[in-house]
Design a protein around this motif. Structure first.
Motif, PDB file in Angstrom:
ATOM      1  N   ASN A 289       0.815  -1.834   0.046  1.00 32.35           N
ATOM      2  CA  ASN A 289      -0.216  -0.149   0.369  1.00 32.35           C
ATOM      3  C   ASN A 289       0.606   1.760   0.138  1.00 32.35           C
ATOM      4  O   ASN A 289       0.199   2.210   0.386  1.00 32.35           O
ATOM      5  N   VAL A 290       2.317   0.739  -0.446  1.00 35.95           N
ATOM      6  CA  VAL A 290       2.859   2.298  -0.464  1.00 35.95           C
ATOM      7  C   VAL A 290       4.058   2.891  -1.685  1.00 35.95           C
ATOM      8  O   VAL A 290       4.161   1.178  -2.498  1.00 35.95           O
ATOM      9  N   VAL A 291       3.800   3.700  -2.058  1.00 30.52           N
ATOM     10  CA  VAL A 291       4.473   3.256  -3.787  1.00 30.52           C
ATOM     11  C   VAL A 291       5.917   4.337  -3.349  1.00 30.52           C
ATOM     12  O   VAL A 291       5.766   5.756  -2.490  1.00 30.52           O
ATOM     13  N   MET A 292       7.453   4.565  -3.441  1.00 30.27           N
ATOM     14  CA  MET A 292       7.861   5.592  -3.221  1.00 30.27           C
ATOM     15  C   MET A 292       9.329   6.061  -4.878  1.00 30.27           C
ATOM     16  O   MET A 292      10.364   5.341  -5.251  1.00 30.27           O
ATOM     17  N   PRO A 293       8.425   6.893  -5.135  1.00 32.25           N
ATOM     18  CA  PRO A 293       8.948   7.376  -6.229  1.00 32.25           C
ATOM     19  C   PRO A 293      10.379   8.061  -5.836  1.00 32.25           C
ATOM     20  O   PRO A 293      10.420   8.520  -4.894  1.00 32.25           O
ATOM     21  N   ASN A 294      10.939   8.113  -6.982  1.00 29.52           N
ATOM     22  CA  ASN A 294      12.545   8.724  -7.292  1.00 29.52           C
ATOM     23  C   ASN A 294      12.050  10.936  -6.884  1.00 29.52           C
ATOM     24  O   ASN A 294      11.954  11.098  -8.095  1.00 29.52           O
ATOM     25  N   LEU A 295      13.074  11.122  -5.461  1.00 27.16           N
ATOM     26  CA  LEU A 295      13.193  12.932  -6.104  1.00 27.16           C
ATOM     27  C   LEU A 295      14.578  13.213  -6.522  1.00 27.16           C
ATOM     28  O   LEU A 295      14.796  14.624  -5.741  1.00 27.16           O
ATOM     29  N   VAL A 298      18.003  14.240 -11.429  1.00 27.28           N
ATOM     30  CA  VAL A 298      18.503  13.218 -12.554  1.00 27.28           C
ATOM     31  C   VAL A 298      20.005  13.107 -12.232  1.00 27.28           C
ATOM     32  O   VAL A 298      19.916  11.856 -13.081  1.00 27.28           O
ATOM     33  N   ARG A 299      20.524  13.845 -12.669  1.00 26.02           N
ATOM     34  CA  ARG A 299      21.869  13.509 -12.786  1.00 26.02           C
ATOM     35  C   ARG A 299      22.722  12.972 -11.726  1.00 26.02           C
ATOM     36  O   ARG A 299      23.653  11.911 -11.756  1.00 26.02           O
ATOM     37  N   VAL A 300      22.260  12.793 -10.339  1.00 21.80           N
ATOM     38  CA  VAL A 300      22.890  11.367  -9.496  1.00 21.80           C
ATOM     39  C   VAL A 300      21.773  10.427  -9.476  1.00 21.80           C
ATOM     40  O   VAL A 300      22.865   9.239  -8.932  1.00 21.80           O
ATOM     41  N   ARG A 301      20.703   9.970  -9.900  1.00 25.63           N
ATOM     42  CA  ARG A 301      20.138   9.382 -10.246  1.00 25.63           C
ATOM     43  C   ARG A 301      20.907   7.156 -10.563  1.00 25.63           C
ATOM     44  O   ARG A 301      20.714   6.852  -9.286  1.00 25.63           O
ATOM     45  N   LYS A 302      21.451   7.677 -11.232  1.00 25.50           N
ATOM     46  CA  LYS A 302      22.271   6.437 -12.080  1.00 25.50           C
ATOM     47  C   LYS A 302      23.186   5.981 -11.004  1.00 25.50           C
ATOM     48  O   LYS A 302      23.734   4.906 -10.934  1.00 25.50           O
ATOM     49  N   LEU A 303      23.515   7.512 -10.192  1.00 23.57           N
ATOM     50  CA  LEU A 303      25.242   6.844  -9.402  1.00 23.57           C
ATOM     51  C   LEU A 303      24.334   5.896  -8.307  1.00 23.57           C
ATOM     52  O   LEU A 303      25.769   5.253  -7.381  1.00 23.57           O
ATOM     53  N   TYR A 304      23.345   6.257  -7.578  1.00 23.12           N
ATOM     54  CA  TYR A 304      23.030   5.220  -6.273  1.00 23.12           C
ATOM     55  C   TYR A 304      22.370   4.210  -6.893  1.00 23.12           C
ATOM     56  O   TYR A 304      21.206   4.167  -6.840  1.00 23.12           O
ATOM     57  N   GLU A 305      23.951   3.210  -7.393  1.00 18.23           N
ATOM     58  CA  GLU A 305      22.979   2.070  -8.094  1.00 18.23           C
ATOM     59  C   GLU A 305      23.219   0.973  -7.491  1.00 18.23           C
ATOM     60  O   GLU A 305      24.986   0.915  -6.912  1.00 18.23           O
ATOM     61  N   LEU A 306      22.301   0.466  -6.859  1.00 18.10           N
ATOM     62  CA  LEU A 306      22.545  -0.586  -5.246  1.00 18.10           C
ATOM     63  C   LEU A 306      22.067  -1.885  -6.406  1.00 18.10           C
ATOM     64  O   LEU A 306      23.104  -3.087  -5.969  1.00 18.10           O
ATOM     65  N   TYR A 307      22.107  -1.664  -7.570  1.00 14.18           N
ATOM     66  CA  TYR A 307      21.803  -3.174  -8.160  1.00 14.18           C
ATOM     67  C   TYR A 307      21.808  -2.312  -9.404  1.00 14.18           C
ATOM     68  O   TYR A 307      21.631  -1.542  -9.969  1.00 14.18           O
ATOM     69  N   ASP A 308      22.424  -3.559 -10.588  1.00  8.69           N
ATOM     70  CA  ASP A 308      22.288  -3.384 -11.795  1.00  8.69           C
ATOM     71  C   ASP A 308      20.337  -3.104 -12.532  1.00  8.69           C
ATOM     72  O   ASP A 308      19.813  -3.677 -12.291  1.00  8.69           O
ATOM     73  N   ASN A 309      20.478  -2.327 -13.522  1.00 10.86           N
ATOM     74  CA  ASN A 309      19.281  -1.601 -14.383  1.00 10.86           C
ATOM     75  C   ASN A 309      18.521  -1.409 -13.915  1.00 10.86           C
ATOM     76  O   ASN A 309      17.137  -1.533 -13.944  1.00 10.86           O
ATOM     77  N   LYS A 310      18.405  -0.260 -13.256  1.00 14.44           N
ATOM     78  CA  LYS A 310      17.249   0.160 -11.712  1.00 14.44           C
ATOM     79  C   LYS A 310      16.710   0.960 -12.664  1.00 14.44           C
ATOM     80  O   LYS A 310      17.307   1.644 -13.736  1.00 14.44           O
ATOM     81  N   ILE A 311      15.348   1.147 -12.463  1.00 13.33           N
ATOM     82  CA  ILE A 311      14.176   1.330 -13.706  1.00 13.33           C
ATOM     83  C   ILE A 311      13.885   2.940 -12.872  1.00 13.33           C
ATOM     84  O   ILE A 311      15.064   3.654 -11.359  1.00 13.33           O
ATOM     85  N   ALA A 318       8.282  14.727 -11.624  1.00 18.31           N
ATOM     86  CA  ALA A 318       7.297  14.627 -12.137  1.00 18.31           C
ATOM     87  C   ALA A 318       6.377  13.705 -12.928  1.00 18.31           C
ATOM     88  O   ALA A 318       4.994  13.281 -12.480  1.00 18.31           O
ATOM     89  N   GLN A 319       8.241  13.311 -13.561  1.00 22.04           N
ATOM     90  CA  GLN A 319       7.128  12.332 -14.830  1.00 22.04           C
ATOM     91  C   GLN A 319       6.342  11.025 -13.645  1.00 22.04           C
ATOM     92  O   GLN A 319       6.039   9.852 -14.140  1.00 22.04           O
ATOM     93  N   CYS A 320       8.280  10.425 -12.625  1.00 21.12           N
ATOM     94  CA  CYS A 320       7.945   9.148 -12.065  1.00 21.12           C
ATOM     95  C   CYS A 320       6.614   9.645 -11.160  1.00 21.12           C
ATOM     96  O   CYS A 320       5.869   8.462 -10.708  1.00 21.12           O
ATOM     97  N   VAL A 321       5.921  10.721 -11.025  1.00 17.36           N
ATOM     98  CA  VAL A 321       4.546  11.016 -10.159  1.00 17.36           C
ATOM     99  C   VAL A 321       3.109  10.545 -11.063  1.00 17.36           C
ATOM    100  O   VAL A 321       2.779  10.130 -10.579  1.00 17.36           O
ATOM    101  N   ASP A 322       3.594  11.070 -12.976  1.00 15.24           N
ATOM    102  CA  ASP A 322       1.899  11.461 -13.322  1.00 15.24           C
ATOM    103  C   ASP A 322       2.668   9.641 -13.613  1.00 15.24           C
ATOM    104  O   ASP A 322       1.441   9.040 -13.921  1.00 15.24           O
ATOM    105  N   CYS A 323       3.586   8.729 -13.979  1.00 14.07           N
ATOM    106  CA  CYS A 323       3.405   6.979 -14.133  1.00 14.07           C
ATOM    107  C   CYS A 323       3.305   7.287 -13.288  1.00 14.07           C
ATOM    108  O   CYS A 323       2.835   5.782 -13.815  1.00 14.07           O
ATOM    109  N   LEU A 324       3.617   7.009 -11.517  1.00 14.85           N
ATOM    110  CA  LEU A 324       3.400   6.178 -10.563  1.00 14.85           C
ATOM    111  C   LEU A 324       1.753   6.028 -10.825  1.00 14.85           C
ATOM    112  O   LEU A 324       1.027   4.344 -10.115  1.00 14.85           O
TER     113      LEU A 324
END
Ligand code: SAM
Ligand code: FES
Length: 360
Positions: A289-295, A298-311, A318-324
């Motif tokens: 019952n919870v979702v956690m979109p990324n705020l 954008v320039r750092v998102r790829k760098l916080y890569e805990l695992y490969d191919n993170k979406i 705003a795109q993340c929120v609309d999409c979710l």
């Protein structure tokens, strides 16, 4: 297969260790389990889905967990940390998009001492008094958790990762212990944080017995939030060649958690959305019952890569929120603008239902 297992779990909120293992290993009851979990979730939370704005504010980490892409030994990772102004900027953008919870997550970065982190928490609470601040910055001493709580932090996410100390030792170097991680969780609880814990599904060497032990540990801790997601390999870690955890087992465990902890806040995680592109929708349909979109910027998102191919690493917030919002709506639920605190049971209701559903 014992056909009555789902009914028993739904009615009593618990099963024996053997029964839980049977449910975990056998797929025959998965459909019934999902429907029972969705029914329980709707009884308590209706069709509401809470959003948490995730701000990944540092990928420096002094630890060396064998599974994690931002572990200190990964020399390929380019490291970053956001400034206090950048973090506040993320919150301002998030507030405008309807977020009322901000999750500050990062590696265990020695730069963020209490003296550095407390003022950031206090500034967020001061500017957004109607919002909750959640921290997820790993293991710290009791006194540090106390200072952060006094600065205004409301919630803390710290997955126990695996409750079995032997399994824990296979996932972490000797400098880290299951015992200290668990102590931290009880410290956080005693300080009045709303506490979230959880574990990776399908982590290397994990057995069904380990998962049952995880569920038992969660019963002891009685957390407000429970986050689980599949283990996903990262190419620059010692676990690069291990199989990923599966969406199917993660989704099944979300349903089991919903029936064991009816009131818990359970996210459909980014890792679940990475292993299966409709994983988050499936997680919601199975009791999350919870979702956690990324705020994060954008320039750092790829760098916080805990695992490969993170979406979601290339999307604006705003795109993340609309999409979710669209994804959540497509399976019959609704994102709401609210802090999304746990719905505690009143004492009266607790007495009335004693002997029925287990409360948490
Ligand atoms: N440093 C904080 C901590 O230790 O709790 C927060 C950041 S930590 C990277 C957040 C969570 O990411 C961990 O609790 C772990 O369960 C998850 N994680 C790390 N590496 C992962 C991987 N390879 N696959 C799936 N989840 C992973
Ligand atoms: Fe980020 Fe869909 S949630 S693009």
């Amino acid at each position: 297969m014992n056909d009555g297992l789902v009914k028993k779990l739904a009615l009593t909120g618990d099963l024996s260790d053997g029964e839980l293992a049977e449910l975990i290993e056998n797929g025959a009851l998965d459909g019934e389990l999902r429907l029972a979990a969705d029914e329980r979730r709707r009884e308590i939370y209706g069709d509401e889905v809470f959003v948490r704005g995730l701000i990944e504010f540092t990928n420096f980490c002094k630890n060396d967990c064998y599974y994690c892409g931002i572990r200190r030994s990964n020399r390929e990772a380019s490291r970053y940390r956001l400034t206090a102004d950048e973090i506040l900027g993320c919150c301002r953008e998030g507030y405008g998009l309807g977020f009322r919870t901000f999750v500050l997550q990062g590696g265990e970065d020695p730069f963020f001492t209490d003296e550095a982190l407390c003022p950031i928490v206090a500034c967020i609470k001061n500017e957004f008094p109607d919002c909750a601040v959640t921290l997820s910055v790993g293991e710290r001493p009791y006194e540090s958790y106390k200072k952060l709580r006094d600065a205004g932090a409301d919630r803390y996410l710290l997955r126990h990762e695996t409750a079995d100390p032997v399994h824990y030792g296979k996932l972490h170097p000797a400098s880290l212990s299951s015992e200290n991680r668990k102590k931290c969780l009880f410290d956080l609880k005693s300080l009045g944080y709303q506490v979230g814990s959880g574990f990776m599904v399908g982590s290397p060497y994990q057995t069904t017995e380990n998962i049952v032990a995880d569920l038992r540990f969660l019963q002891k801790l009685d957390p407000d939030m429970i986050g689980i997601g599949p283990f996903l390999s990262h190419s620059e870690t010692p676990f690069a060649d291990f199989e990923n955890g599966t969406a199917a087992l993660t989704i099944k465990l979300i349903s089991i958690l919903r029936l064991m902890f009816p009131r818990a806040l359970i996210p459909a995680t980014t890792a679940l959305g990475t292993v299966d592109l409709r994983g988050r929708e499936k997680g919601l349909m199975a009791g999350a019952n919870v979702v956690m979109p990324n705020l994060s910027p954008v320039r750092v998102r790829k760098l916080y890569e805990l695992y490969d191919n993170k979406i979601c690493t290339g999307e604006e917030s705003a795109q993340c929120v609309d999409c979710l919002r669209a994804r959540v709506g497509s399976v019959g639920y609704r994102i709401v603008t609210a802090r999304g605190d746990v719905k505690k049971q009143t004492e009266e209701a607790r007495r009335a239902s004693s002997g029925g559903h287990q409360v948490n």
